[in-house]
Design a protein around this motif. Structure first.
Motif, PDB file in Angstrom:
ATOM      1  N   GLN A  29      49.850   0.305  16.524  1.00  0.00           N
ATOM      2  CA  GLN A  29      48.865   1.386  16.576  1.00  0.00           C
ATOM      3  C   GLN A  29      47.521   0.795  16.994  1.00  0.00           C
ATOM      4  O   GLN A  29      47.107  -0.244  16.465  1.00  0.00           O
ATOM      5  CB  GLN A  29      48.747   2.058  15.203  1.00  0.00           C
ATOM      6  CG  GLN A  29      47.790   3.234  15.242  1.00  0.00           C
ATOM      7  CD  GLN A  29      47.691   3.975  13.914  1.00  0.00           C
ATOM      8  OE1 GLN A  29      48.543   3.837  13.044  1.00  0.00           O
ATOM      9  NE2 GLN A  29      46.644   4.758  13.762  1.00  0.00           N
ATOM     10  N   LEU A  30      46.856   1.451  17.945  1.00  0.00           N
ATOM     11  CA  LEU A  30      45.541   0.972  18.395  1.00  0.00           C
ATOM     12  C   LEU A  30      44.447   1.769  17.699  1.00  0.00           C
ATOM     13  O   LEU A  30      44.613   2.970  17.457  1.00  0.00           O
ATOM     14  CB  LEU A  30      45.385   1.155  19.907  1.00  0.00           C
ATOM     15  CG  LEU A  30      46.497   0.638  20.818  1.00  0.00           C
ATOM     16  CD1 LEU A  30      46.122   0.863  22.284  1.00  0.00           C
ATOM     17  CD2 LEU A  30      46.755  -0.842  20.572  1.00  0.00           C
ATOM     18  N   LEU A  31      43.337   1.115  17.393  1.00  0.00           N
ATOM     19  CA  LEU A  31      42.184   1.815  16.795  1.00  0.00           C
ATOM     20  C   LEU A  31      40.906   1.417  17.524  1.00  0.00           C
ATOM     21  O   LEU A  31      40.700   0.234  17.815  1.00  0.00           O
ATOM     22  CB  LEU A  31      42.038   1.470  15.314  1.00  0.00           C
ATOM     23  CG  LEU A  31      43.159   1.990  14.408  1.00  0.00           C
ATOM     24  CD1 LEU A  31      44.161   0.896  14.128  1.00  0.00           C
ATOM     25  CD2 LEU A  31      42.587   2.516  13.120  1.00  0.00           C
ATOM     26  N   PHE A  32      40.090   2.441  17.792  1.00  0.00           N
ATOM     27  CA  PHE A  32      38.811   2.180  18.453  1.00  0.00           C
ATOM     28  C   PHE A  32      37.616   2.569  17.582  1.00  0.00           C
ATOM     29  O   PHE A  32      36.519   2.124  17.812  1.00  0.00           O
ATOM     30  CB  PHE A  32      38.750   2.948  19.783  1.00  0.00           C
ATOM     31  CG  PHE A  32      39.823   2.532  20.751  1.00  0.00           C
ATOM     32  CD1 PHE A  32      39.691   1.353  21.488  1.00  0.00           C
ATOM     33  CD2 PHE A  32      40.982   3.284  20.918  1.00  0.00           C
ATOM     34  CE1 PHE A  32      40.673   0.954  22.376  1.00  0.00           C
ATOM     35  CE2 PHE A  32      41.974   2.889  21.808  1.00  0.00           C
ATOM     36  CZ  PHE A  32      41.819   1.716  22.539  1.00  0.00           C
TER      37      PHE A  32
ATOM     38  N   GLN B 129      39.840  12.731  19.580  1.00  0.00           N
ATOM     39  CA  GLN B 129      40.961  12.490  18.656  1.00  0.00           C
ATOM     40  C   GLN B 129      42.225  13.158  19.182  1.00  0.00           C
ATOM     41  O   GLN B 129      42.157  14.195  19.836  1.00  0.00           O
ATOM     42  CB  GLN B 129      40.632  13.055  17.271  1.00  0.00           C
ATOM     43  CG  GLN B 129      39.402  12.413  16.613  1.00  0.00           C
ATOM     44  CD  GLN B 129      39.623  10.947  16.268  1.00  0.00           C
ATOM     45  OE1 GLN B 129      40.623  10.586  15.659  1.00  0.00           O
ATOM     46  NE2 GLN B 129      38.700  10.089  16.668  1.00  0.00           N
ATOM     47  N   LYS B 130      43.346  12.541  18.871  1.00  0.00           N
ATOM     48  CA  LYS B 130      44.628  13.177  19.202  1.00  0.00           C
ATOM     49  C   LYS B 130      45.654  12.764  18.151  1.00  0.00           C
ATOM     50  O   LYS B 130      45.384  11.883  17.331  1.00  0.00           O
ATOM     51  CB  LYS B 130      45.089  12.784  20.609  1.00  0.00           C
ATOM     52  CG  LYS B 130      45.586  11.346  20.733  1.00  0.00           C
ATOM     53  CD  LYS B 130      46.264  11.163  22.071  1.00  0.00           C
ATOM     54  CE  LYS B 130      46.888   9.794  22.262  1.00  0.00           C
ATOM     55  NZ  LYS B 130      48.098   9.498  21.510  1.00  0.00           N
ATOM     56  N   GLN B 131      46.812  13.401  18.207  1.00  0.00           N
ATOM     57  CA  GLN B 131      47.879  13.034  17.268  1.00  0.00           C
ATOM     58  C   GLN B 131      48.500  11.715  17.670  1.00  0.00           C
ATOM     59  O   GLN B 131      48.650  11.436  18.857  1.00  0.00           O
ATOM     60  CB  GLN B 131      48.940  14.115  17.285  1.00  0.00           C
ATOM     61  CG  GLN B 131      48.692  15.132  16.194  1.00  0.00           C
ATOM     62  CD  GLN B 131      49.977  15.703  15.685  1.00  0.00           C
ATOM     63  OE1 GLN B 131      50.754  16.208  16.486  1.00  0.00           O
ATOM     64  NE2 GLN B 131      50.187  15.639  14.380  1.00  0.00           N
ATOM     65  N   LEU B 132      48.878  10.935  16.662  1.00  0.00           N
ATOM     66  CA  LEU B 132      49.514   9.653  16.942  1.00  0.00           C
ATOM     67  C   LEU B 132      50.902   9.894  17.539  1.00  0.00           C
ATOM     68  O   LEU B 132      51.710  10.626  16.971  1.00  0.00           O
ATOM     69  CB  LEU B 132      49.613   8.863  15.633  1.00  0.00           C
ATOM     70  CG  LEU B 132      50.090   7.433  15.724  1.00  0.00           C
ATOM     71  CD1 LEU B 132      49.176   6.616  16.637  1.00  0.00           C
ATOM     72  CD2 LEU B 132      50.123   6.804  14.332  1.00  0.00           C
TER      73      LEU B 132
ATOM     74  N   PRO C   7      55.055   5.688  22.522  1.00  0.00           N
ATOM     75  CA  PRO C   7      55.779   5.776  23.801  1.00  0.00           C
ATOM     76  C   PRO C   7      57.202   5.219  23.651  1.00  0.00           C
ATOM     77  O   PRO C   7      57.432   4.347  22.816  1.00  0.00           O
ATOM     78  CB  PRO C   7      54.957   4.860  24.713  1.00  0.00           C
ATOM     79  CG  PRO C   7      54.351   3.846  23.796  1.00  0.00           C
ATOM     80  CD  PRO C   7      54.135   4.525  22.471  1.00  0.00           C
ATOM     81  N   GLN C   8      58.108   5.730  24.439  1.00  0.00           N
ATOM     82  CA  GLN C   8      59.473   5.185  24.473  1.00  0.00           C
ATOM     83  C   GLN C   8      59.701   4.599  25.866  1.00  0.00           C
ATOM     84  O   GLN C   8      59.549   5.302  26.854  1.00  0.00           O
ATOM     85  CB  GLN C   8      60.517   6.295  24.237  1.00  0.00           C
ATOM     86  CG  GLN C   8      60.449   6.955  22.864  1.00  0.00           C
ATOM     87  CD  GLN C   8      60.702   5.976  21.730  1.00  0.00           C
ATOM     88  OE1 GLN C   8      61.509   5.053  21.871  1.00  0.00           O
ATOM     89  NE2 GLN C   8      59.998   6.140  20.616  1.00  0.00           N
TER      90      GLN C   8
ATOM     91  N   ILE D 142      49.843   6.784  24.505  1.00  0.00           N
ATOM     92  CA  ILE D 142      49.250   5.542  24.004  1.00  0.00           C
ATOM     93  C   ILE D 142      49.213   5.690  22.478  1.00  0.00           C
ATOM     94  O   ILE D 142      48.759   6.728  21.981  1.00  0.00           O
ATOM     95  CB  ILE D 142      47.837   5.345  24.576  1.00  0.00           C
ATOM     96  CG1 ILE D 142      47.924   5.192  26.102  1.00  0.00           C
ATOM     97  CG2 ILE D 142      47.158   4.123  23.968  1.00  0.00           C
ATOM     98  CD1 ILE D 142      46.594   5.005  26.797  1.00  0.00           C
ATOM     99  N   PRO D 143      49.712   4.706  21.736  1.00  0.00           N
ATOM    100  CA  PRO D 143      49.832   4.875  20.276  1.00  0.00           C
ATOM    101  C   PRO D 143      48.488   4.745  19.556  1.00  0.00           C
ATOM    102  O   PRO D 143      48.175   3.703  18.982  1.00  0.00           O
ATOM    103  CB  PRO D 143      50.791   3.751  19.882  1.00  0.00           C
ATOM    104  CG  PRO D 143      50.572   2.688  20.907  1.00  0.00           C
ATOM    105  CD  PRO D 143      50.218   3.401  22.178  1.00  0.00           C
TER     106      PRO D 143
END
Ligand SMILES: Cc1cc2nc3c(=O)[nH]c(=O)nc-3n(C[C@H](O)[C@H](O)[C@H](O)COP(=O)(O)O)c2cc1C
Length: 428
Positions: free
Chosen positions: A187-190, A259-262, A265-266, A308-309
């Motif tokens: 998971q990425l965090l900014f 913001q978006k929902q987590l 990707p597959q 993008i996670p």
């Protein structure tokens, strides 16, 4: 326009290239004055040598490894899994490791020059979580990307406010590729307390945190802030301050991103081939003006745009200027929509500061955005850029990032009001 967007736009607008600005300042530098691209903590710090046969070590190594060495004007250059504007490598990686057998719980600096982890802080009941996530404890890995900005501003001056973030996004992309290859979550965090982290990690004004990537198990538990400060160690052998970059970083470090929902990707790549792709990734220097197939092109574009996670996000729109794709009419496309038909290779070569790469490619991509947070948007652009490199190289198509373009003229050519953040070329 929201106030936060306005702040980022100020820094974007004041670092625009134009035909005149490049003529007046072509960024020539004396290569012998290049600041060191590697950071080292003092030799008495405890180190753990990475062994590529150990899957945990290999996971960490592949996030930042040196993959190629070459000599240029008698100077050695060490190229890495992550590309970097001008091969200046402003980014550093720190990783907090907790609960992993055989490794002391602590915060480590990834010492890229020697493939080792340097233990800079031992954990007790404290840790990085408290700056990043409320009431969570991570069993596993918390990566922090930072920028030693002088490595880039030495050459690119104010425009490196962009390149630091793009490079940081590419480095996140390299971490994502390594997590994929090692079957780990990510998971990425900014949006987190970057300024407090800069202070507690002892970065002074010379280095700054841009992003975080978590790979591990989330536990509901409160973690204390770091009980001690990490001493300052300079990431270069000498340093010249650039107030514009320091201000630009600070101004864009605190406002919220969209913001978006987590979503995860597959991908369905052959892992062995993908591993070789990561290891052999390189920027193309000259194209032979050969075509690529439409199937390969749409495939790359589709895979690149998979989720993008992250919950902190900025939407990036991709324009494609198609020069040489079998079965597709040359022209400017927004997604699959033809905006205007034509052979724009000379025009695009010119727009990218007369770089032949953008003229001779099969496709030149432009990433544009109406961001809320500029620092996040540029990193998301870099993250997508890393995907473009890896997915093109996987299908034997060459690629390069292009950070230099005439901003206003490019925006006009694309017929968009959104800011142009990054360009990329792919082809053969
Ligand atoms: C943000 C960014 C901007 C770049 N801009 C250019 C560019 O304008 N022209 C170019 O030829 N290469 C460009 N590159 C490619 C770099 O020069 C290249 O990554 C670097 O020399 C390292 O080589 P490698 O990618 O083969 O490892 C860029 C790369 C990045 C990440």
């Amino acid at each position: 326009m929201q106030p936060s967007q306005k702040v980022g736009k100020t820094y974007h607008d004041s670092t625009k290239h134009s035909y005149l600005s490049v003529m007046l300042d072509p960024n020539y530098v004396d290569a012998s004055t290049q600041p060191s691209p590697f950071k080292f903590y003092p030799k008495f710090y405890r180190r753990l040598k990475l062994n590529v046969k150990n899957p945990i070590h290999s996971f960490l190594w592949l996030t930042s490894a040196i993959t190629f060495e070459k000599y240029y004007q008698d100077e050695p250059y060490k190229l890495r899994v992550n590309p970097s504007a001008g091969a200046l490598y402003p980014t550093e990686v720190y990783v907090q490791i907790r609960g992993i057998e055989g490794i002391v719980d602590g915060i480590y600096h990834l010492e890229v020059a020697n493939n080792c982890l340097t233990l800079i802080y031992e954990l007790i009941d404290d840790g990085l979580e408290s700056y990043i996530l409320a009431n969570n404890r991570i069993i596993g890995f918390i990566f922090l990307i930072s920028c030693v900005y002088y490595r880039s501003s030495w050459k690119y001056k104010e425009r490196s406010v962009r390149y630091c973030c793009l490079d940081s996004g590419h480095h996140l992309g390299a971490i994502a590729a390594s997590t994929y290859l090692h079957n780990r979550n990510l998971q990425l965090l900014f949006d987190f307390d970057k300024l407090a982290l800069n202070a507690d990690l002892g970065f002074e004004n010379k280095e700054f945190i841009t992003a975080c990537a978590i790979s591990g198990e989330f536990q509901e538990k409160k973690v204390r802030r770091l009980r001690l400060k990490v001493p300052f160690v300079c990431g270069t052998d000498y340093f010249e301050a650039n107030q514009f970059i320091e201000d630009g970083y600070q101004a864009t470090a605190t406002s919220g991103s969209s913001q978006k929902q987590l979503e995860y990707p597959q991908f369905d790549f052959d892992k062995e081939r993908f591993y070789q792709t990561v290891w052999n990734r390189r920027s193309i220097r000259r194209f032979q003006k050969k075509s690529i197939s439409a199937k390969d092109f749409w495939n790359i574009l589709q895979e690149v745009q998979k989720p993008i996670p992250t919950e902190n996000f900025e939407d990036i729109e991709i324009y494609s200027v198609i020069h040489r794709v079998e079965g597709i009419l040359p022209g400017l496309y927004q997604g699959k929509r033809l905006v205007k038909a034509g052979n724009f290779n000379d025009k695009v070569g010119y727009l990218c500061v007369n770089q032949a790469l953008a003229r001779d490619s099969a496709v030149t991509l432009f990433f544009v955005s109406n961001y809320s947070n500029y620092q996040t948007a540029m990193q998301v652009a870099g993250f997508l850029g890393q995907r473009v490199y890896l997915f093109s190289n996987y299908w034997d198509i060459q690629c390069s990032g292009i950070g230099a373009f005439y901003d206003d003229e490019t925006q006009e050519f694309l017929e968009t009001k959104k800011d142009v953040l990054y360009a990329m070329v792919i082809g053969k």
